[in-house]
Design an enzyme around this catalytic site. Structure first.
Site, PDB file in Angstrom:
ATOM      1  N   LEU A 421      45.371  54.267  33.006  1.00 30.24           N
ATOM      2  CA  LEU A 421      45.390  55.695  33.324  1.00 30.24           C
ATOM      3  C   LEU A 421      46.549  56.008  34.253  1.00 30.24           C
ATOM      4  O   LEU A 421      47.119  57.078  34.232  1.00 30.24           O
ATOM      5  CB  LEU A 421      44.096  56.091  34.018  1.00 30.24           C
ATOM      6  CG  LEU A 421      42.827  56.070  33.178  1.00 30.24           C
ATOM      7  CD1 LEU A 421      41.623  56.300  34.060  1.00 30.24           C
ATOM      8  CD2 LEU A 421      42.897  57.118  32.093  1.00 30.24           C
ATOM      9  N   GLY A 422      46.860  55.068  35.118  1.00 34.27           N
ATOM     10  CA  GLY A 422      47.923  55.313  36.072  1.00 34.27           C
ATOM     11  C   GLY A 422      48.316  54.016  36.720  1.00 34.27           C
ATOM     12  O   GLY A 422      47.560  53.054  36.729  1.00 34.27           O
ATOM     13  N   GLN A 423      49.512  54.026  37.214  1.00 40.27           N
ATOM     14  CA  GLN A 423      50.005  52.799  37.805  1.00 40.27           C
ATOM     15  C   GLN A 423      50.793  53.175  39.031  1.00 40.27           C
ATOM     16  O   GLN A 423      51.561  54.117  39.013  1.00 40.27           O
ATOM     17  CB  GLN A 423      50.912  52.092  36.802  1.00 40.27           C
ATOM     18  CG  GLN A 423      50.781  50.619  36.850  1.00 40.27           C
ATOM     19  CD  GLN A 423      51.227  49.986  35.543  1.00 40.27           C
ATOM     20  OE1 GLN A 423      51.765  50.651  34.669  1.00 40.27           O
ATOM     21  NE2 GLN A 423      51.030  48.703  35.416  1.00 40.27           N
ATOM     22  N   GLY A 424      50.574  52.450  40.114  1.00 42.10           N
ATOM     23  CA  GLY A 424      51.337  52.737  41.315  1.00 42.10           C
ATOM     24  C   GLY A 424      51.793  51.442  41.920  1.00 42.10           C
ATOM     25  O   GLY A 424      51.556  50.368  41.369  1.00 42.10           O
ATOM     26  N   GLY A 425      52.442  51.554  43.049  1.00 40.76           N
ATOM     27  CA  GLY A 425      52.936  50.362  43.707  1.00 40.76           C
ATOM     28  C   GLY A 425      51.797  49.456  44.126  1.00 40.76           C
ATOM     29  O   GLY A 425      51.965  48.268  44.320  1.00 40.76           O
ATOM     30  N   GLY A 427      48.533  49.290  42.698  1.00 40.81           N
ATOM     31  CA  GLY A 427      47.533  48.836  41.763  1.00 40.81           C
ATOM     32  C   GLY A 427      47.582  49.629  40.483  1.00 40.81           C
ATOM     33  O   GLY A 427      48.390  50.536  40.317  1.00 40.81           O
ATOM     34  N   THR A 428      46.706  49.264  39.580  1.00 41.15           N
ATOM     35  CA  THR A 428      46.669  49.913  38.290  1.00 41.15           C
ATOM     36  C   THR A 428      45.266  50.476  38.098  1.00 41.15           C
ATOM     37  O   THR A 428      44.294  49.852  38.487  1.00 41.15           O
ATOM     38  CB  THR A 428      46.957  48.887  37.186  1.00 41.15           C
ATOM     39  OG1 THR A 428      48.125  48.165  37.545  1.00 41.15           O
ATOM     40  CG2 THR A 428      47.172  49.565  35.858  1.00 41.15           C
ATOM     41  N   LYS A 443      39.934  50.418  39.326  1.00 40.64           N
ATOM     42  CA  LYS A 443      41.187  50.160  40.030  1.00 40.64           C
ATOM     43  C   LYS A 443      41.328  48.692  40.314  1.00 40.64           C
ATOM     44  O   LYS A 443      40.416  48.056  40.815  1.00 40.64           O
ATOM     45  CB  LYS A 443      41.223  50.913  41.353  1.00 40.64           C
ATOM     46  CG  LYS A 443      41.649  52.314  41.189  1.00 40.64           C
ATOM     47  CD  LYS A 443      42.262  52.835  42.449  1.00 40.64           C
ATOM     48  CE  LYS A 443      42.737  54.265  42.232  1.00 40.64           C
ATOM     49  NZ  LYS A 443      43.378  54.814  43.400  1.00 40.64           N
ATOM     50  N   ASP A 540      47.263  59.899  52.871  1.00 40.04           N
ATOM     51  CA  ASP A 540      48.185  60.081  51.751  1.00 40.04           C
ATOM     52  C   ASP A 540      47.769  61.290  50.926  1.00 40.04           C
ATOM     53  O   ASP A 540      47.632  61.212  49.722  1.00 40.04           O
ATOM     54  CB  ASP A 540      48.250  58.812  50.908  1.00 40.04           C
ATOM     55  CG  ASP A 540      49.524  58.774  50.055  1.00 40.04           C
ATOM     56  OD1 ASP A 540      50.410  59.613  50.300  1.00 40.04           O
ATOM     57  OD2 ASP A 540      49.610  57.927  49.153  1.00 40.04           O
TER      58      ASP A 540
END
Ligand SMILES: *[C@@H]1O[C@H](CO)[C@@H](O)[C@H](O)[C@H]1NC(C)=O
Ligand SMILES: *[C@@H]1O[C@H](CO)[C@@H](O)[C@H](O)[C@H]1NC(C)=O
Ligand SMILES: *[C@@H]1O[C@H](CO)[C@@H](O)[C@H](O)[C@H]1NC(C)=O
Ligand SMILES: *[C@@H]1O[C@H](CO)[C@@H](O)[C@H](O)[C@H]1NC(C)=O
Ligand SMILES: *[C@@H]1O[C@H](CO)[C@@H](O)[C@H](O)[C@H]1NC(C)=O
Ligand SMILES: *[C@@H]1O[C@H](CO)[C@@H](O)[C@H](O)[C@H]1NC(C)=O
Ligand SMILES: *[C@@H]1O[C@H](CO)[C@@H](O)[C@H](O)[C@H]1NC(C)=O
Ligand SMILES: *[C@@H]1O[C@H](CO)[C@@H](O)[C@H](O)[C@H]1NC(C)=O
Ligand SMILES: *[C@@H]1O[C@H](CO)[C@@H](O)[C@H](O)[C@H]1NC(C)=O
Ligand SMILES: *[C@@H]1O[C@H](CO)[C@@H](O)[C@H](O)[C@H]1NC(C)=O
Ligand SMILES: *[C@@H]1O[C@H](CO)[C@@H](O)[C@H](O)[C@H]1NC(C)=O
Ligand SMILES: *[C@@H]1O[C@H](CO)[C@@H](O)[C@H](O)[C@H]1NC(C)=O
Length: 745
Positions: A421-425, A427-428, A443, A540
């Site tokens: 669904l989404g990916q960031g620095g 985690g996924t 997550k 954040d």
């Protein structure tokens, strides 16, 4: 509240910068945020280049960047090597006394009160054919030592021997922290000129210098430098004494304290089976013996355990499995005699059986390894602690659901890429479908840190307690995988960022929806700041972290950055994080985290909602790239209308937008204390919303002030307006809201 300012990290996603355990990561040598090398030299903590990077001022390394490559200095001495086991190498110069014309001499000295010259690893050496060399401590009180070297004829001198002919050497007393060198010549080199014009003396690491007769000639030797090995240690107390002062005790996890020779000062060493820097939190890391030294006998299975390893023999074999031990062997059985045919048949069957056995065995082995690994991960990730916590606490909203690794594997189709669904620095996020067809978001953080386990558990417990319709709900976690997995409710309608900044010109959020989202988000934050039993700072807040459901109800998510405020400041500075543009400048400068940092970020979100513009936009002129600055500068010039989102701005709601703009402006004040609390913000927005819904409630008010809001602000709005005065201001001017707006919702 109260004494501990605890902010909680809700989403362990991150568990932060320092996380280790990932086998591939190189172990840290310096504190986070500190330089770990200067030029070619690695600078391990407790040494450091200033600030909190060095443990005390004595361990300060001056990295002189005017050299290429950069050179580290300890006091006046250039450092060439530092090891965490209590020694370092510096360079020393050669003292000389030369009888050419003009006569010149230079005697170097050494003084580093925190460091002593190791007497077993260094020697004092002098060379020359008419030489008396003396070394003594600074005040000439504690020791003096030296040697004599003479030669009648330079041709008598033999290479490699420092026994008094051309070269002499002597050892150094214990615990030398300073020396002065002096050189003399009984005959002023008269009889050995011109072959040997100079006497030289220096302290050097044993074996770093081999005497050569050619060194006696000429003057080149003057510029030679030699390594000296120095001993260092922490403080002046013994381990037992130091241990009592827990806060300042230098030895961290998985390390032991070692007293120095006279109990003045100590060193830290990693426990057996661990390696790394024992002075850093989590510096000592488990050695994977199975990989690094294959300690088990051929057939045995090697399992790495914290600090050690285990060799186990496969079923049917016995022994300890270790290479050094008995190994694994089949238990002895009586062999009966058989005919060759039967023997051959037996061999064939046996072979097949063996083959089958091997396949079966491999499979079993794998299963066993997997389950062992899961159990180990479960323990490492605090599963046991979690169970304990759970057993202690009754009456929770619901039980913490602990998922198994298998369940989540199935739910995500083995973490199939199509489910991302989404990916960031950090985690996924995967979309998962549980066995009961419930859709969840899973997550998977990139790394896990054993030292954070307790906090992790604490955070899970806290997250569980949070029950707010505008906060994403945590459903459970899985601790069997190497990195903990978190399971959240699945929010269907993407992020606020997507809805506000998509390029689809035909669809945009109406002002009412924006205001409602803003209000509910503010309420969620206000709840986190004050209503939750432990105050939580999100850290954040941004559009991308506000999820929307099908009714555009906002759900604050991604608590990866929020956390308990660590008690020592050093750590705070390392974890200043957030998203550029949203990050509170005061926090950035002071590293001091307060609820007001969230207020700042929230103010920026309000500005985005008001303007429909991105926080950082390179299409805007340079001085206007960062929205909060742009926004406030326009406000100062009374040109706010230029920037309000034309898609939602109309005659009816302009006052309301202005009110929200003033509020947003207050939220981003430079000084945190001047910003309103989230509670005040939520309250004001709720007030605005209510009035918008019920315009009749005040339609009889006069509107003399409305022109202010169409371009000009009375100065009282600009500075420190209290919430009640804003409310009043609003009441007195807002008389134009119509039903049309209601209809638009
Ligand atoms: C590190 O060394 C610098 C320079 O001497 C000093 O100012 C600083 O206080 C030292 N750091 C600590 C934690 O003592
Ligand atoms: C670095 O070395 C140069 C040359 O030796 C010297 O002039 C300068 O003062 C040093 N800088 C620092 C910060 O010590
Ligand atoms: C050693 O000699 C070099 C070159 O002359 C000089 O720059 C340096 O300061 C000397 N080091 C010490 C510790 O005296
Ligand atoms: C520093 O010491 C280590 C271990 O003694 C050695 O491997 C390394 O080569 C040394 N580095 C330098 C620059 O002397
Ligand atoms: C000197 O070095 C040796 C070898 O590294 C070490 O065993 C000894 O403890 C050191 N001496 C002191 C006083 O630290
Ligand atoms: C050693 O050298 C230092 C610095 O040059 C000087 O102050 C001190 O008096 C000398 N000590 C002796 C015993 O010569
Ligand atoms: C040194 O010895 C060489 C050869 O042994 C000799 O030729 C020379 O004269 C000697 N020099 C002195 C000063 O005695
Ligand atoms: C001593 O060593 C130097 C070079 O290190 C060499 O040139 C010289 O011939 C050697 N002398 C003897 C006597 O071996
Ligand atoms: C050596 O030189 C010093 C000063 O130049 C002088 O006082 C001394 O007498 C000389 N010694 C000899 C043995 O020549
Ligand atoms: C022990 O260490 C202290 C502090 O450095 C020093 O003054 C003392 O001389 C040492 N004692 C012995 C017996 O080495
Ligand atoms: C090592 O493995 C053996 C066999 O699997 C087991 O009996 C033993 O308890 C293990 N030891 C440890 C410390 O885990
Ligand atoms: C394993 O252990 C057995 C029994 O001690 C020994 O005979 C065999 O050589 C060992 N094998 C290896 C690869 O070490």
């Amino acid at each position: 509240m109260g004494s501990i300012r605890s902010v909680v990290l809700m989403q362990l996603m991150i568990l932060l910068n320092v996380i280790l355990t990932v086998k591939a990561s190189t172990p840290a040598v310096a504190k986070p945020g500190c330089r770990s090398r200067c030029g070619d030299v690695i600078i391990p903590y407790p040494f450091g280049t200033g600030g909190d990077c060095n443990i005390t001022a004595g361990f300060f390394i001056n990295c002189n960047t005017s050299f290429i490559p950069h050179k580290p200095f300890l006091g006046d001495f250039e450092v060439i090597n530092i090891s965490t086991d209590g020694q370092l190498r510096t360079l020393s110069n050669t003292s000389y006394d030369c009888y050419n014309t003009p006569w010149n001499r230079l005697f170097y000295y050494f003084l580093l009160s925190e460091f002593s010259i190791n007497n077993t690893k260094n020697k004092f050496t002098a060379i020359g054919c008419d030489t008396v060399a003396v070394m003594q401590d600074f005040d000439g009180q504690r020791y003096a030592t030296g040697c004599l070297s003479f030669c009648n004829n330079i041709t008598d001198v033999s290479n490699g021997s420092c026994s008094g002919v051309g070269c002499c050497q002597t050892s150094i007393p214990k615990d030398v922290r300073s020396y002065n060198i002096s050189l003399g010549s009984p005959f002023n080199h008269t009889y050995v000129l011109p072959e040997n014009p100079c006497s030289y003396a220096f302290v050097a690491e044993i074996d770093s210098y081999t005497f050569s007769a050619s060194d006696l000639r000429g003057f080149e030797f003057k510029s030679r430098q030699f390594p000296i090995i120095l001993d260092w240690k922490i403080g002046h107390n013994s381990c037992n004494e130091a241990n009592m002062d827990v806060d300042n005790f230098a030895c961290k996890e998985h390390s032991k304290c070692v007293d120095s020779e006279n109990n003045s000062g100590y060193l830290c060493k990693c426990l057996e089976g661990y390696e790394g820097n024992p002075y850093l939190p989590n510096g000592c890391q488990d050695i994977n013996e199975c990989e690094s030294m294959s300690p088990c006998n051929g057939t045995a299975i090697c399992t790495n355990l914290p600090g050690t390893y285990n060799c186990s023999c496969p079923g049917g074999y016995e022994g300890d499995g270790k290479k050094s031990g008995t190994g694994c062997s089949l238990p002895n059985k009586d062999q009966s005699k058989t005919s060759p045919l039967i023997a051959a048949l037996g061999v064939a069957i046996g072979f097949l059986g063996l083959l089958l056995g091997i396949v079966l065995w491999c499979w079993m082995l794998r299963q066993r390894q997997i389950s062992k690994l899961r159990e180990a991960n479960f323990q490492q990730n605090g599963g046991i602690l979690l169970r304990e916590q759970l057993s202690k606490r009754q009456g929770y909203r619901e039980d913490v659901k602990v998922f198994t690794a298998e369940e989540l594997e199935k739910a995500t189709n083995n973490y199939n890429e199509s489910r991302i669904l989404g990916q960031g620095g950090l985690g996924t996020v995967y979309k998962g479908i549980l066995a009961d067809n419930q859709i969840v978001a899973i997550k998977k953080s990139i790394i896990g840190d054993p030292s954070q386990v307790e906090q992790f558990i604490n955070e899970i417990m806290v997250l569980y307690k949070i029950n707010h319709r505008n906060v994403v709900k945590l459903l459970g976690c899985c601790l069997e995988t190497q990195v903990p997995l978190l399971v959240y409710e699945y929010i269907t309608n993407r992020t606020l960022f997507h809805h506000l900044h998509n390029d689809d010109a035909t669809s945009y959020l109406s002002w009412e929806t924006r205001l409602r989202i803003a209000t509910e988000t503010a309420e969620a934050l206000s709840y986190l700041h004050s209503a939750a039993s432990i105050p939580i700072i999100h850290r954040d807040i941004k559009l991308a972290n506000i999820l929307l459901d099908d009714n555009y109800t906002p759900k604050v998510s991604d608590f990866g950055a929020s956390r308990l405020i660590p008690s020592d400041e050093a750590q705070i500075t390392t974890i200043v994080q957030g998203t550029f543009g949203y990050l509170d400048p005061e926090y950035m400068l002071s590293s001091l985290l307060t609820e007001k940092s969230d207020v700042y970020s929230y103010g920026v979100v309000l500005m985005e909602l008001l303007t429909g513009q991105k926080v950082v936009c390179f299409k805007r002129p340079e001085e206007n790239r960062v929205l909060p600055l742009y926004f406030t500068s326009l406000m100062k010039e009374d040109r706010l209308l230029d920037i309000l989102d034309p898609r939602v701005l109309n005659d009816e709601n302009v006052e309301q937008l202005m009110e929200v703009a003033i509020l947003a402006r207050r939220c981003v004040r430079v000084k945190g204390e001047e910003r309103p609390t989230m509670k005040e913000v939520a309250h004001e927005l709720a007030g605005l919303q209510a009035i918008a819904k019920h315009p009749w409630s005040k339609s009889n008010l006069v509107s003399e002030e409305s022109e202010y809001l169409l371009g000009k602000f009375p100065s009282t709005y600009d500075d420190g307006v209290t919430s009640s005065s804003i409310g009043m201001g609003y009441d007195s001017i807002n008389n134009k809201i119509t039903f049309e707006l209601e209809g638009a919702r």
